[in-house]
Every structure is written in C-alpha cells, then in structure tokens.
Write a protein that holds these residues in place. Structure first.
Motif, PDB file in Angstrom:
ATOM      1  N   HIS A  26       0.819  -1.216   0.000  1.00 40.05           N
ATOM      2  CA  HIS A  26       0.000   0.000   0.000  1.00 40.05           C
ATOM      3  C   HIS A  26       0.854   1.268   0.000  1.00 40.05           C
ATOM      4  CE1 HIS A  26      -3.145  -2.675   2.216  1.00 40.05           C
ATOM      5  NE2 HIS A  26      -3.229  -2.823   0.914  1.00 40.05           N
ATOM      6  N   LYS A  27       2.135   1.131  -0.368  1.00 45.68           N
ATOM      7  CA  LYS A  27       3.054   2.263  -0.274  1.00 45.68           C
ATOM      8  C   LYS A  27       2.694   3.412  -1.196  1.00 45.68           C
ATOM      9  CE  LYS A  27       6.650   0.506  -3.468  1.00 45.68           C
ATOM     10  NZ  LYS A  27       5.740  -0.177  -4.328  1.00 45.68           N
ATOM     11  N   ASN A  28       1.925   3.147  -2.272  1.00 49.85           N
ATOM     12  CA  ASN A  28       1.534   4.213  -3.203  1.00 49.85           C
ATOM     13  C   ASN A  28       0.225   4.897  -2.824  1.00 49.85           C
ATOM     14  OD1 ASN A  28       3.783   3.854  -4.888  1.00 49.85           O
ATOM     15  ND2 ASN A  28       2.768   2.183  -5.983  1.00 49.85           N
ATOM     16  N   TYR A  29      -0.394   4.425  -1.720  1.00 52.24           N
ATOM     17  CA  TYR A  29      -1.618   5.070  -1.247  1.00 52.24           C
ATOM     18  C   TYR A  29      -1.266   6.452  -0.685  1.00 52.24           C
ATOM     19  CZ  TYR A  29      -4.238   0.619  -1.411  1.00 52.24           C
ATOM     20  OH  TYR A  29      -4.861  -0.541  -1.814  1.00 52.24           O
ATOM     21  N   SER A 371     -15.331   3.524  -7.327  1.00 53.10           N
ATOM     22  CA  SER A 371     -15.915   2.454  -8.136  1.00 53.10           C
ATOM     23  C   SER A 371     -14.892   1.732  -9.015  1.00 53.10           C
ATOM     24  CB  SER A 371     -17.034   3.023  -9.020  1.00 53.10           C
ATOM     25  OG  SER A 371     -16.526   4.027  -9.882  1.00 53.10           O
ATOM     26  N   LYS A 372     -13.662   2.279  -9.084  1.00 51.12           N
ATOM     27  CA  LYS A 372     -12.580   1.613  -9.820  1.00 51.12           C
ATOM     28  C   LYS A 372     -11.247   2.182  -9.325  1.00 51.12           C
ATOM     29  CE  LYS A 372     -12.332   4.805 -13.757  1.00 51.12           C
ATOM     30  NZ  LYS A 372     -12.419   4.932 -15.217  1.00 51.12           N
ATOM     31  N   ASP A 373     -10.144   1.534  -9.689  1.00 47.83           N
ATOM     32  CA  ASP A 373      -8.830   2.060  -9.324  1.00 47.83           C
ATOM     33  C   ASP A 373      -8.635   3.424  -9.975  1.00 47.83           C
ATOM     34  OD1 ASP A 373      -8.378  -0.286  -7.999  1.00 47.83           O
ATOM     35  OD2 ASP A 373      -7.025  -1.141  -9.493  1.00 47.83           O
ATOM     36  N   VAL A 374      -8.192   4.404  -9.183  1.00 44.95           N
ATOM     37  CA  VAL A 374      -8.025   5.770  -9.673  1.00 44.95           C
ATOM     38  C   VAL A 374      -6.678   6.323  -9.212  1.00 44.95           C
ATOM     39  CG1 VAL A 374      -8.915   8.140  -9.580  1.00 44.95           C
ATOM     40  CG2 VAL A 374     -10.514   6.229  -9.619  1.00 44.95           C
ATOM     41  N   ASN A 375      -6.025   7.064 -10.098  1.00 42.80           N
ATOM     42  CA  ASN A 375      -4.830   7.814  -9.713  1.00 42.80           C
ATOM     43  C   ASN A 375      -5.209   9.281  -9.597  1.00 42.80           C
ATOM     44  OD1 ASN A 375      -2.277   6.120  -9.600  1.00 42.80           O
ATOM     45  ND2 ASN A 375      -3.229   5.380 -11.491  1.00 42.80           N
ATOM     46  N   LEU A 376      -4.987   9.859  -8.441  1.00 36.69           N
ATOM     47  CA  LEU A 376      -5.392  11.239  -8.169  1.00 36.69           C
ATOM     48  C   LEU A 376      -4.226  11.967  -7.501  1.00 36.69           C
ATOM     49  CD1 LEU A 376      -8.238  12.496  -8.719  1.00 36.69           C
ATOM     50  CD2 LEU A 376      -8.649  12.337  -6.281  1.00 36.69           C
TER      51      LEU A 376
END
Length: 493
Positions: A26-29, A371-376
């Motif tokens: 989870h390091k990119n969270y 609702s899906k994987d998102v990069n923000l």
C-alpha cells in the motif's frame, strides 16, 4: 513450555510479516497517520477529536490522505481543489456509497442516499423529477413552506418575547414540511405519533458520527449484542420506516383518482406504471426507504441551519438590523414573498449563504466509495476505498475565502453590494451525489428566515451578552441547546 513459547513467537512473527507486507503493498496510497494492526489509524481521530481534526490532519499529511479503519482504507479529500477533482472531474469514479455495517442497517441498499448501481440511478432520477413537480404551481411545496413559516412565527409570537427553545420550534416546522412533501398533510405538534417521529429522527441523528458509530462499523458482531446509543439510532430508523408504511397504506386505500398530490402518490403511480418491467426497482420497500431518506436528510440539516441562523442574528445585532432594513425597504407591507424574490435582497441572501459557510452543519460530506482504481494527484486510490469529501475544509479554505474564520457576509457581495456566487460554496456537495434536496433546503431556509426576521428581532435572554457558538460535534454539528427571545418588531422594541 518451550513449544508453546516457540509457537507464540512464530505466530507473532507471521502476523508482523503479514502486516509489513500489507504496508509495502500500500506504499503508493496517500499518506496518513501511523497504521496499527487490527484498528488501523482510527486511533488518531479518536484521540482528542474536535471539529478541526480533519483540517489538522490535512495540514500534516496533505490535502489527500488515508485513514485506515481496521484493514479498510478511507481516503480524505481536503480543500476545494481536492474535493472538486474527486466530485466533479472524477464524478463517475466516486459515485458509489460504501456498504458499511451501519449504512447497511440504515439504508439496506435501497432508496436514494445509500443505494448503488441501477437502484440508485432509478430512485435518484425519480426523486429529482418528482421534487421538481411538487415545487410547481400554487399548491406546490413553496406554498406549504409559507404555511409552516406562518405557523412557526405564530408560535414564537405566543411566547411574548420570553426565552424559548428555538430548536424544538424549528424542528416541528421543518418536519411538517417533509410530512407535507411526502404524505400531503401536516400534523398537529400535539399529535403523539408526530412526537414519536420527531424523537426517532433525533435518536437516529444523535447516533450518527459518534464514537459508537465508529465502533459499530469496526466491531458490528460485538455491538449488535451490547446496549448503547446504536440501538436507539437503528430503532429510530425502524420507527420512521414503520411510520412511512402506515401512511403508504392510507394512500393505497384512498388511492388518488386525480392528479398525484405528494411524493407517495407519485411513487405508487410509478409502481403501477412499471409492473411488467423486470428491471424496475420501483416497489414499496424502495418507497419506504426513499421516505426515510427524505426525513433523515431533510429535517436535521435544514433545522440545524435555521437554528444557527437565529443564534447568529442574536449574536450579531448589526447584521440582523441590516437584514431587516433591506427586507422592509424591498417588500414593505407585502403579505408574502417567494424564493425568486431572493434576487431583490442581495444582503439577506449573502447573510444566509455566510451562515451556511461559517456554521456548516455537517462534520464532512456523506462518504462515497471508489468504483474503480483511480490515480489522483499522483496517489493510488483502490477500487472499494471509502472516500470522504471534507466539505468543511472547502468552506474554510483560505485560498478561496478572504476571512475564512470570521462571520463576514461580504464574502458573497461585490464592492457595489451585489450578490456573488462563489465556486467554493459547496455545503450541498457536488457531482453525481450532490444533495437531492438542495433546492428544497434553499427555499425553506430563505422563506422561513425572511419571515422570522421580518416579524421579530432575536436577542439573547436577559443578562446574557452572547449565546454560546461552539457546536456539538457529531455527524451533524448543531449549536448546544439554547434559548432565545423573539421580540415582535411592531412593539417598538
């Protein structure tokens, strides 16, 4: 003994390794408070929790950060830019609701607020269309609001300037607006069932957002067997549902042979129209939950806003006087005025907006789910993560408000005194899940507020300079119970 010690050491090592493996994966969270086994990072919120906890966390970890509720990530969006990016620019990616234990007990994945997918889309579309229909014409909801505002003013007048509990009187008024909207009738404030309905709403809201709410979602298997406010909260929801079912049965017995008059009429007609549609979600259980949603979302929020409004007028007599002068100058002796008339009173409109901004009535927006994987903003937000839009931080964002921590109606006025819409004014949320009842709430607040300010001058009780402004901190943030004096303006006072 040696074998037992070795086994414990092996098991402990396995748990630690598994936990470290999760941390690495989870390091990119988004960053956030230290995550501990079992409880996650919820401990950071529960320690010394206050109204500003989420804003303080944003200052420490950035405008997008993660709080772990056990093993579940909760991503918080703080400040206008982050909330706008999530709710507007990525609206479709964050249009679901999480199915938490409490949300499941409250919404049962039906109705409008807490449903998802096809059910949500059908129910929300119907709700929007129907509320629009009910707002039109002389018999529309605006007429009902005017009637309730009149009744409320009369109740204040009966107190003859003596201190009264404003919250109770306003609650009766706003609850009857929702009764008129959903059932086509108002109830006497002395009606026993009406009292029970009002108390059930209080029990439900009083539980939401509290420590017991958090514990219920973390340990539902345990809390279900223990006494506490969670029992009263869920019982409150069930009473509102039972109340709704009784009213639905009355509507079915006396089925309208004319044009539908209220939300229940329209919904029963919709059920009939879609009997043969296998994909229809129009049924009585969804109708019951829609009514529960309308009461839960439409009473406490508007009541709390109006409660803050009267408190602020009593505490800021110069602002109150300017509002009254503008209303008098524009409307004179006119018997009634409508929501459209807000354009004629820019200062009054600005004051209402500033009350909603400065005394925002929720701790944060209703949680959503990715609702899906998102990069923000360079961070990974996984499908299924709970997303909290911190609307309070938007309304206090120093990048968008000149004096965010001061009550200042000039936030909504230009140099010529004209009302100005502000992009960062998002008390009702934004995007696909924006509050369904936004327009209804705006109409209620304007009509009731102007009626009361035209009729009375509000003051703290004798001997009190100001009424306490610190809020009760839960999911909603009302003022502490207070009493106020409504002095009739025609008395010369």
């Amino acid at each position: 003994m040696w074998i037992s010690g070795t086994l414990i050491a092996v098991l402990t090592s396995a748990v630690i390794l598994h936990f470290l493996k999760q941390l690495w994966s989870h390091k990119n969270y988004p960053p956030g408070p230290l995550r501990l086994p079992i409880i996650g990072s919820v401990w950071r919120i529960l320690i010394n929790f206050s109204l500003d906890t989420f804003i303080k966390l944003a200052k420490q970890y950035g405008n997008v950060y993660t709080i772990w509720a056990g093993s579940l990530p909760v991503v918080v969006m703080s400040g206008f830019e982050a909330v706008k990016e999530a709710t507007i620019n990525h609206s479709a990616d964050f249009d679901e609701r999480p199915v938490s234990p409490f949300f499941e007990a409250f919404g049962k994945q039906k109705g409008i607020i807490l449903s998802n997918g096809h059910t949500w889309r059908q129910q929300r579309k119907f709700g929007l269309v129907t509320l629009r229909k009910l707002g039109l014409g002389k018999k529309g909801i605006e007429h009902q609001i005017e009637e309730e505002a009149h009744q409320l003013a009369q109740t204040f007048a009966d107190a003859k300037g003596q201190p009264v509990d404003a919250m109770l009187l306003i609650t009766n008024c706003v609850t009857n607006v929702i009764c008129a909207l959903t059932f086509g009738q108002r109830f006497s404030v002395g009606d026993e069932e009406f009292h029970k309905l009002r108390d059930a709403l209080f029990d439900l809201v009083n539980f939401s957002g509290t420590l017991f709410h958090v514990l219920y979602d973390l340990f539902p298997w345990l809390l279900k067997h223990l006494p506490g406010p969670h029992k009263k909260g869920i019982a409150g929801r069930d009473f509102i549902a039972s109340f709704a079912r009784k009213e639905i049965q009355k509507h079915k017995v006396h089925k309208a042979t004319h044009e539908p008059q209220d939300f229940t009429d329209y919904y029963l007609l919709q059920i009939d129209k879609n009997k043969r549609d296998p994909n229809s979600t129009y049924n009585e259980e969804n109708l019951v939950q829609c009514i529960v949603d309308l009461f839960a979302a439409g009473t406490e929020t508007t009541t709390t806003t109006l409660n803050w409004a009267l408190l602020m007028m009593a505490n800021y007599p110069d602002v109150q006087e300017k509002v009254q002068k503008e209303i008098d100058d524009i409307f004179g002796s006119s018997a009634m005025f409508s929501y459209q008339d807000r354009k004629k009173v820019p200062y009054t409109n600005a004051v209402i907006h500033e009350i909603q901004r400065f005394k925002y009535i929720l701790l944060f927006g209703v949680p959503r789910q990715c609702s899906k994987d998102v990069n923000l903003f360079g961070f990974f937000i996984p499908k299924g993560a709970t997303v909290i839009t911190d609307l309070r931080s938007v309304l206090l964002d120093p990048k968008h408000w000149e004096k965010p921590h001061e009550f200042n109606p000039n936030h909504f006025l230009d140099k010529d005194g004209n009302f100005v819409e502000r992009e960062a004014f998002l008390p009702f949320g934004a995007g696909a899940r924006v509050c369904l009842g936004e327009q209804l709430a705006r109409i209620e607040i304007f009509i009731i507020f102007t009626r009361l300010l035209r009729t009375f001058t509000f003051r703290p009780p004798e001997g009190m300079k100001k009424i306490k402004e610190e809020p009760v901190v839960r999911l909603t943030t009302p003022p502490y119970p207070y009493k106020i004096c409504a002095i009739p303006r025609n008395s010369g006072s």
